[in-house]
Design an enzyme around this catalytic site. Sequence first.
Site, PDB file in Angstrom:
ATOM      1  N   ASP A 160     -14.807 -38.707  -0.636  1.00 29.35           N
ATOM      2  CA  ASP A 160     -15.712 -37.669  -0.008  1.00 29.35           C
ATOM      3  C   ASP A 160     -17.053 -37.787  -1.068  1.00 29.35           C
ATOM      4  O   ASP A 160     -18.235 -37.683  -0.496  1.00 29.35           O
ATOM      5  CB  ASP A 160     -14.889 -36.203  -0.288  1.00 29.35           C
ATOM      6  CG  ASP A 160     -13.733 -36.142   0.313  1.00 29.35           C
ATOM      7  OD1 ASP A 160     -13.704 -36.433   1.563  1.00 29.35           O
ATOM      8  OD2 ASP A 160     -12.756 -35.637  -0.395  1.00 29.35           O
ATOM      9  N   HIS A 188      -9.257 -31.500  -0.749  1.00 24.87           N
ATOM     10  CA  HIS A 188      -9.706 -32.735   0.250  1.00 24.87           C
ATOM     11  C   HIS A 188      -9.356 -32.174   1.779  1.00 24.87           C
ATOM     12  O   HIS A 188      -8.419 -32.352   2.095  1.00 24.87           O
ATOM     13  CB  HIS A 188      -8.875 -33.654  -0.365  1.00 24.87           C
ATOM     14  CG  HIS A 188      -9.359 -35.008   0.518  1.00 24.87           C
ATOM     15  ND1 HIS A 188     -10.222 -35.693   0.980  1.00 24.87           N
ATOM     16  CD2 HIS A 188      -8.378 -35.639   1.583  1.00 24.87           C
ATOM     17  CE1 HIS A 188     -10.139 -36.591   1.487  1.00 24.87           C
ATOM     18  NE2 HIS A 188      -8.981 -36.716   2.022  1.00 24.87           N
TER      19      HIS A 188
END
Lengths: 348, 348
Positions: A160, A188
Amino acid sequence: MNFRQTVYEAQEQEILIYNHLLFKLASGQVFGPDQPIALKLLGSERSFEALEGVAMELEDSLFPLLREVSMSINPYEVFQDVEWALLIGAKPRGPGMERADLLDINGQIFAEQGSALNVVASRNVKVIVVGNPCNTNALICLKNAPNIPAKNFHALTRLDENRAKCQLALKAGVFYDQVSNATIWGNHSTTQVPDFLNARINGLPVKEVIKDQKWLEEEFTEKVRKRGGVLNKKWGRSSAASTAVSIADAIRSLITPTPEGDWFSSGVYTTRNPYGVAEDIVFNMPCRSKVNGDYELVKDVTFDDYLLKRITKTEAELLAEKRCVAHLIGEGVAFCDLPEDTMHPEEM
Amino acid sequence: MNFRQTVYEAQEQEILIYNHLLFKLASGQVFGPDQPIALKLLGSERSFEALEGVAMELEDSLFPLLREVSMSINPYEVFQDVEWALLIGAKPRGPGMERADLLDINGQIFAEQGSALNVVASRNVKVIVVGNPCNTNALICLKNAPNIPAKNFHALTRLDENRAKCQLALKAGVFYDQVSNATIWGNHSTTQVPDFLNARINGLPVKEVIKDQKWLEEEFTEKVRKRGGVLNKKWGRSSAASTAVSIADAIRSLITPTPEGDWFSSGVYTTRNPYGVAEDIVFNMPCRSKVNGDYELVKDVTFDDYLLKRITKTEAELLAEKRCVAHLIGEGVAFCDLPEDTMHPEEM
């Protein structure tokens, strides 16, 4: 697609990540050119033949640092004395499956792996949980390994972070390495918070370089959150190669000095965090390396209402996930009241 | 499995090789940490979306050396000014398809790519043909690119060489890097000749270290020839990761000095070779690097009856393959009299 196929494909995806990551580890790219490597592979009955194939390809690659490749389906055997445990395998959500079911099924895997690590791994082992939902899986894992320090467990959010840096660099028209101080806060999942308040481009606050606040708040955040899903559609499978790159990045960040003034993101245990995030969960936060595999949390970050509001939301999601897996972390009976059915980035 | 599926799977396999190789190129592992990289990808209509996915994953990996990723289905666009052309894509043999049909179908692809290279590539381009049957495809390619020196074209035999070194090291109980001077002679097919007469272990002739002549003549040779097929069965697809490693090895061998007294194998143009191999074909032979991407053939190799007999057989196969593709190399009408239906290592 029936559930059996889904599970099979998931195992295929795991093996695709292995197939990238193990070659990086064996080639010396991660731990450096002087560090011999022993790879111990945890397979399932179903994936065992494919893993043997990966091992043969590793042999055929003649990596001079690779001293040993062994495999077993027994975590108590595989984890014996390991210094780094990279936990990649998890089942994906099948059609019609609730997030609560997914948390339970995968949680059991990570409870078992935590228990095994607790008994046989190096007391200094570092654990990186990649299998989703990785933050809560990492929490389950560390709770089942009370003899290993909780700070040694990580949930992977580096992909990410890399995606966020990539989007900022593209928008600003600069090289990737000119973007620094990018944090991914929280879970996440699609509630993750890519932080453009503290991130920098060429040392300047992002907002001084990219003056398009609407783009930052809407497009940028959405793009990072949904990148995995877009990729999944194009490529027909999850992003194994860039996941493997990000795992290698995450390890290297822990064993090499963090550049002056910079930091990296990792999902780590929140107890005694300086940000006011709820204690006793695994939350993505900014870290600096202590070079030996340990880290410290960064103190000099700033918050505004926009950022705080979103951090509160992703925190609420992680607290709800924790209630769903109470039975796996020794906190009694699970009570699942997830605020909404959010997904992982790859699922979008 | 029908033909359409076979073709689709082949394209998948290509993309799996790309997906390993492009990350190696972009990370600096092949051309070194100071060489910026532009990747130009040749796709097909069918593979285009998947290639876009690979490009997105490359972006998300934040490689500082990667300056450009572009893609097209037009080889005249993609090959413009390229310094290295890595030709991976080829169709696999479908069920019931004769080797002659395969030579024709794939030959047309490489005739087109050779023609495009001839017009638009750097005059110094180095070409590595990976798509099978790679030796004859490389011959077709160079014949269709008369303005580029024939010595600039290679057929990939490095994976065979790596596999041979691995088997010798395992048998002798030594590390991989103690095996040197391993040649694969001939065709990248099951007639290939892994040369244990000239190979060395710790500087000694293999036969002085491994005294089991029967193992060398039978098991070793068979194991190397069939390794790809065994792997294919285990792993369910061809060995993309180790193929990519071997392509990277092949490039590095051409741009770095070959260690004193050692050599590497590559499929190169035979005209003026010192071994008495038929002229005007592409034959795997031992080479030493001239560091700038060029090579010279090694003179000090020895032959015995066993080796010569097998080299003659693989040479006959390549000459027959050449007659099958006469129409693609400007030598009139094809006449296909392949001695037997041999296969590529991955097909076994």
